[in-house]
Every structure is written in structure tokens, then in C-alpha cells.
Design a protein around this motif. Structure first.
Motif: not given
Length: 379
Positions: A111-119, A340-357
């Protein structure tokens, strides 16, 4: 194309695009392609000023990393439509992982990888709602009334269900897999999606969703249009083969993943199947593996496969693979750098999914409240 012309063309194309389910498949597909062409023109004309008119839903199962087939056939198109002004919902279909599997596997990482690729591909969380099945209870609750609107025979005729039955080797069919088309209908209808980007093989799924929408309106809503009938936006990307010459598939391991390094990509493409002919030509029937590599290069380079073949000439398979490798790595360099840049900020990626949910839950709760009201169940 003027608004009046667009509306007339749309009405005409709609009548053609949804003939009886038993109609000749090639006729049905031709009509669907014409309908899709008209729909794309309408999006160009109106989406920026009326985003909800073309609300779109698409998604992926988090069963592993996304690959170049996903990028070419769906990711780029989602970004294109988002940028045209289409209101976009992207579903991470985590519940569907267990339709045909015994466990969820590394689902959190997937799931985390999908969000990374989407962004990384360009989906903007301010304009696109990225959410997960399991996080939206009201969406899944729609399954119950929708299941009352389909028959066992209809579900067993669905191509995905039929294929899984054929490949099951005697394994019992799970209830979740049997009802997979109804779950898809809930995905599409909970947010009142008006368009659904699909490939040719997904048209029967969409037709089932349209039937469920019609039946709900007729049976439970007294003919009122609680649910509209979503339309197919067909992909122009042909079915791509994997590096072994069979259907591109994560489970077969015959793919180039978006997260692969340039060196990993080169190694995968070097191992791709070709043939012994020196002259490179585009011949999908006679030389399918070579044609597939030419198609991939052409899609990344925005050239025809014939033009790519002409440029390679007598360079043979070695030169062909070099061209494909350069095209893939060159086109994905920016994507991979952003990832790679997004992967260094997992909190941001998780926040994107929380906001979308959160946004998806708000939409689903409103839809379910309407459904309960028209069914007389708003106690």
C-alpha cells in the motif's frame, strides 16, 4: 465540438455503446470505443468548468509493486485526466487482495509503495482522493443491497470469475471472489463515478455495475435516479506482454517495476524474449515478442512502433533492447527521483492516505445515508 453537437453525439454513442449483453462482442467493443472517443472530447470541453460531471474512479490491488504496464495503461492517464480538471478518486483495493489469495502478504508495504508511485507519477492529493477499501466501511456496506440485485448465474458468467474457476484446479471458489463484480460496483457507485477508465476485458464488469445502478433505482428508489450509469473510458494502450512473451503480470515476475533501478531495468530488458531475425520489423502476428518491445519503446518515446523499428533497422535484438532500455530509463528518471525523495518522508505519504480516507468516508457516508433513506431503513 460545440456543446449541442457534443450532447447529440453523446446520446447517439450511448445508445450504441450498451447493446444487449448477448450482442456480438466485436460490435459491442466498436460501439464502446466510439462512445469513449466522444466522452474524451466532452472531457476536453467541459471538465475544467464542471469537474463533478466527469468524476472518475480507478484503482489497483496492492499485491506487489506497480510496473511499466500500470504506468503506461493507467497511471499516465489518471494524471492526464486530473490535470484536465476531472474530479479523481483512486482506490487501493486492499480487500480484493484476498479474493484469490490465502493471505494478505506484505500488504502494508505494498500500500505504501502504491501511494509513492501515485504521487511520483503526478497525482495531486489536493485534487485526487487516494483511499483504501478497508478504511471506508460505508462503501463496503453497499455490497449488501447490491447483492440482492444480481443472480448467481450472472456472477458466474463474469469473465474474471470464469477465468478464476478455470484456473482453480479444483480449488473451491470463495464467496468474496464470486461477488467480486458486486464489490467493484460498490467501488464505482459509492462516489457516483461518472467515468471509469478500463481496458477491453473490463467492459463486462462495468456493464454489471450499470445493471446494478438501474435495478437499484427501479426496485428500491421508485424509479428515481439515485445512481447514474457510469461510462467506460477505454485505454488506447494495447495489451502488453511481459519479458517472457506471456501476459505482463506481477505474479509471473516478467515485469519492469517502476521502483527498479536503471541497472535492474536494463537487466530485465536484456533477458526479454525476442527472435533470431536481424532486421527489426513491427509484425504483431508474426513476431509478437519483438512487436511488444517496439510498442513499449514507442509508448515511452511517443512514437509509433513502426517508426522505432525503422530507426533500429538491421541492429538486431541487441540494439532493440538498448533502445527499449534507454526509452524506459529516460522516461522514468524523473518518476524514480521523485519517488526516492518521497520515500524519505514516510509521514507525508501516510498523511496523504489518511486525508484521502477521510474524504472518501465523507462521500460514502452520504451515499449510504441516501440508500438507507430510499430503502426505508433510516431509523
Amino acid at each position: 465540438m460545440t456543446s449541442m453537437t457534443s450532447t447529440a453525439a453523446l446520446t447517439s454513442a450511448t445508445a450504441l455503446a450498451h447493446p444487449p449483453f448477448e450482442a456480438d462482442e466485436s460490435v459491442t467493443y466498436a460501439a464502446a470505443r466510439e462512445r469513449s472517443r466522444v466522452l474524451d472530447a466532452l472531457i476536453d470541453e467541459h471538465a475544467a468548468s464542471d469537474p463533478t460531471r466527469f468524476r472518475m474512479l480507478s484503482g489497483d490491488r496492492p499485491t506487489g509493486p506497480l510496473h511499466i504496464g500500470h504506468f503506461l495503461a493507467s497511471l499516465r492517464n489518471r494524471v492526464r485526466l486530473q490535470d484536465k480538471g476531472v474530479e479523481t478518486f483512486v482506490l487501493i483495493a486492499d480487500y480484493q487482495v484476498i479474493t484469490d489469495r490465502d493471505s494478505v502478504g506484505a500488504i502494508g508495504d505494498n500500500v505504501h509503495g502504491l501511494v509513492l508511485d501515485y504521487l511520483a507519477a503526478g497525482l495531486d492529493p489536493a485534487r485526487t482522493t487516494i483511499f483504501a477499501h478497508s478504511a471506508v466501511p460505508a462503501l463496503n456496506q453497499l455490497m449488501l443491497p447490491f447483492l440482492s440485485l444480481v443472480t448467481d448465474a450472472e456472477l458466474r458468467r463474469n469473465p474474471t470469475v470464469k477465468d478464476e474457476l478455470t484456473l482453480s484446479d479444483g480449488r473451491p471458489l470463495s464467496g468474496l471472489l464470486l461477488t467480486y463484480p458486486v464489490h467493484q460496483a460498490a467501488d464505482i457507485l459509492f462516489c457516483h463515478s461518472r467515468i471509469v477508465p478500463v481496458g477491453r476485458d473490463q467492459l463486462p464488469h462495468l456493464e454489471q455495475t450499470r445493471a446494478i445502478a438501474r435495478r437499484f433505482n427501479a426496485r428500491y428508489a421508485g424509479g428515481q435516479p439515485v445512481f447514474g450509469e457510469p461510462e467506460a473510458l477505454l485505454s488506447d494502450v494495447p495489451l502488453l506482454l511481459g519479458t517472457d512473451g506471456t501476459k505482463m503480470s506481477k505474479s509471473r515476475g516478467n515485469v519492469v517495476n517502476l521502483r527498479d533501478s536503471a541497472d535492474e531495468t536494463a537487466a530485465r530488458i536484456r533477458a526479454a524474449r525476442t527472435d533470431s531475425e536481424r532486421r527489426i520489423t513491427y509484425d504483431p502476428n508474426g513476431r509478437p515478442a519483438v512487436a511488444n518491445l517496439l510498442t513499449i519503446a514507442g509508448l515511452f518515446l511517443e512514437e509509433s512502433p513502426e517508426a522505432v523499428a525503422e530507426g533500429i533497422g538491421d541492429g538486431g535484438a541487441s540494439r532493440l533492447k538498448e533502445v527499449v532500455t534507454d526509452a524506459v530509463n529516460g522516461s522514468l528518471a524523473g518518476h524514480r527521483a521523485r519517488r526516492a525523495e518521497l520515500e524519505r518522508d514516510p509521514g507525508y505519504v501516510a498523511g496523504v492516505l489518511r486525508g484521502g480516507n477521510e474524504r472518501a468516508n465523507a462521500v460514502a457516508d452520504r451515499t449510504l445515508a441516501t440508500v438507507r433513506a430510499v430503502m426505508g431503513m433510516a431509523y
